[in-house]
Design an enzyme around this catalytic site. Structure first.
Site, PDB file in Angstrom:
ATOM      1  N   ARG A 280       0.820  -1.143  -0.013  1.00 25.03           N
ATOM      2  CA  ARG A 280      -0.067   0.037   0.161  1.00 25.03           C
ATOM      3  C   ARG A 280       0.877   1.181  -0.049  1.00 25.03           C
ATOM      4  NH1 ARG A 280      -4.548   0.318   4.419  1.00 25.03           N
ATOM      5  NH2 ARG A 280      -2.917   0.897   5.781  1.00 25.03           N
TER       6      ARG A 280
ATOM      7  N   LYS B 132      -2.882   6.371   1.175  1.00 30.76           N
ATOM      8  CA  LYS B 132      -2.626   6.850   2.467  1.00 30.76           C
ATOM      9  C   LYS B 132      -1.620   8.170   2.463  1.00 30.76           C
ATOM     10  CE  LYS B 132      -2.505   4.831   7.157  1.00 30.76           C
ATOM     11  NZ  LYS B 132      -3.780   5.279   7.576  1.00 30.76           N
TER      12      LYS B 132
ATOM     13  N   GLU C  47     -16.635   5.804   4.003  1.00 33.67           N
ATOM     14  CA  GLU C  47     -15.900   5.465   4.962  1.00 33.67           C
ATOM     15  C   GLU C  47     -16.129   6.201   6.183  1.00 33.67           C
ATOM     16  OE1 GLU C  47     -11.699   4.398   4.644  1.00 33.67           O
ATOM     17  OE2 GLU C  47     -11.487   6.201   3.373  1.00 33.67           O
TER      18      GLU C  47
HETATM   19  C1  LIG Z   1      -8.878   6.696   5.757  1.00 30.18           C
HETATM   20  C2  LIG Z   1      -8.643   5.351   6.441  1.00 30.18           C
HETATM   21  N1  LIG Z   1      -9.474   4.139   6.095  1.00 30.18           N
HETATM   22  C3  LIG Z   1      -9.325   3.127   6.517  1.00 30.18           C
HETATM   23  C4  LIG Z   1      -8.173   2.776   7.444  1.00 30.18           C
HETATM   24  C5  LIG Z   1      -8.147   1.369   7.882  1.00 30.18           C
HETATM   25  O1  LIG Z   1      -6.914   0.792   7.276  1.00 30.18           O
HETATM   26  P1  LIG Z   1      -6.238  -0.646   7.842  1.00 30.18           P
HETATM   27  O2  LIG Z   1      -7.226  -1.589   8.216  1.00 30.18           O
HETATM   28  O3  LIG Z   1      -5.219  -1.001   6.967  1.00 30.18           O
HETATM   29  O4  LIG Z   1      -5.744   0.168   9.153  1.00 30.18           O
HETATM   30  C6  LIG Z   1      -7.568   3.830   7.722  1.00 30.18           C
HETATM   31  C7  LIG Z   1      -6.293   3.459   8.756  1.00 30.18           C
HETATM   32  O5  LIG Z   1      -5.172   2.979   8.366  1.00 30.18           O
HETATM   33  C8  LIG Z   1      -7.176   4.951   7.164  1.00 30.18           C
HETATM   34  O6  LIG Z   1      -6.851   6.055   7.371  1.00 30.18           O
END
Ligand SMILES: Cc1ncc(COP(=O)(O)O)c(C=O)c1O
Length: 339
Positions: free
Chosen positions: A80, A183, A219
């Protein structure tokens, strides 16, 4: 192990002994360097300061009952981070080098990985920033990768309890064809104001709708959304949400538990049909949702009134935590050891 009051740790910055750094210069990544400095010295015209060339990751190391330290699906964070770099024109960090850096930083700070009994873990925060002087809007030609760690407490101090979330149409986090799937820091800057307003109104997070039609669930602030209907685990498909590694794992666990998984558009009206709902991510695994208030229409979608998470969310949460801490068999090969 360090003498720390593990059971009273919150989810915040806690200093540790070392961080690991690596520079990209002259078209290539250099050697990993171990540092005990907590600051970085960068040029005032660095692209990270002006044009938001910054990407990060969030992951955890867990100490099991056997004393061994485990990483959970670190290679997915490596992939990622590479995609995030490519998305905003930064030099991608090779996945192998990323994994070496994670292993090294955890090893160097191994005494900060909380004991099994505490329910706490070691949060790992890798970042990449654009360096080098640039005034025009252009990608940098130098980058810094840095990873630090911080022991963090169990996310649910009072246990695994449902909280309220809010829909607010006045704010978007990311555009449909923008950077939402990466991210990158800019997405989080865009979510700070609505997040703060929601907190002031007593909600733990904002549930963003898709920015174009304001019709579908995107989300929940820094976590993906899922709903449970009968035997189905339903989670939104969208071009503006972060592909959550926790959600990807819960999806698999749901299938393993004999549930049906649906990844598709989730219209807001469907919130009324779910029996359980939750937000999922690295920090909490699952934050169960008690109710969602649509602050524009006044609609309320309720999932829990007794302060308890639903049975399916609880089962998913317990299973994923048990894999992370090594309490049950890791049949998908998600765990790696730091030795
Ligand atoms: C915007 C966003 N969505 C979803 C997630 C959840 O992702 P993960 O399960 O990889 O931590 C995160 C946190 O990392 C996030 O910042």
């Amino acid at each position: 192990m360090k003498q720390i009051d593990w059971s009273n740790l919150g989810f915040g910055y806690f200093p540790t002994d070392y961080n690991v750094r690596c520079y990209y210069r002259d078209g290539k990544w250099g050697e990993l360097e171990v540092s005990s400095e907590t600051t970085i010295n960068i040029h005032m015209a660095a692209t990270c300061l002006h044009y938001g060339q910054e990407a990060f990751e969030g992951m955890k190391a867990f100490r099991g009952k056997d004393g061994k330290v485990r990483l959970f699906r670190a290679e997915e964070n490596a992939k990622r981070m590479r995609r995030s770099c490519e998305g905003i024109m930064m030099a991608p960090m090779p996945e192998e080098l990323f994994l070496q850096a994670i292993d090294l930083v955890v090893k160097k700070n191994i005494d900060y990985v909380p004991p099994y009994e505490s329910g706490a873990s070691l949060y790992i925060r890798p970042i990449i920033i654009g360096l080098g002087e640039q005034v025009g809007v252009k990608p940098a030609n130098e980058y810094l990768f840095l990873v630090f760690v911080s022991p963090v407490g169990p996310y649910f101090k009072e246990g695994f309890k449902p909280t309220a979330m809010a829909i607010m149409r006045g704010y978007d986090r990311a555009a449909p064809l923008g950077t939402g799937t990466f991210k990158v820091g800019g997405n989080y800057a865009a979510s700070l104001k609505s997040g703060m307003i929601a907190h002031e109104k007593g909600y733990s997070a904002v549930i963003y709708l898709d920015a174009k039609e304001k019709k579908y669930i995107d989300e929940c602030g820094p976590a993906n959304f899922f709903g449970i209907k009968g035997n189905s685990y339903i989670t939104p498909e969208s071009t503006s949400i972060l592909p959550s590694i926790t959600n990807m794992s819960l999806t698999q666990i749901a299938k393993d538990l004999g549930m049906t998984v649906e990844r598709r558009h989730v219209p807001e009206e469907e919130l009324a049909e779910f029996e359980e709902a939750g937000a999922c991510g690295t920090a909490a695994v699952i934050s169960p949702i008690s109710h969602i208030d649509d602050l524009d229409t006044g609609k309320v979608y309720t999932y829990s009134t007794n302060g308890e998470a639903g049975p399916k969310s609880t089962k998913l949460y317990n299973t994923l935590r048990a894999i992370q801490y090594g309490d049950i068999e890791d049949k998908h090969g998600w765990v790696t050891f730091v030795e």
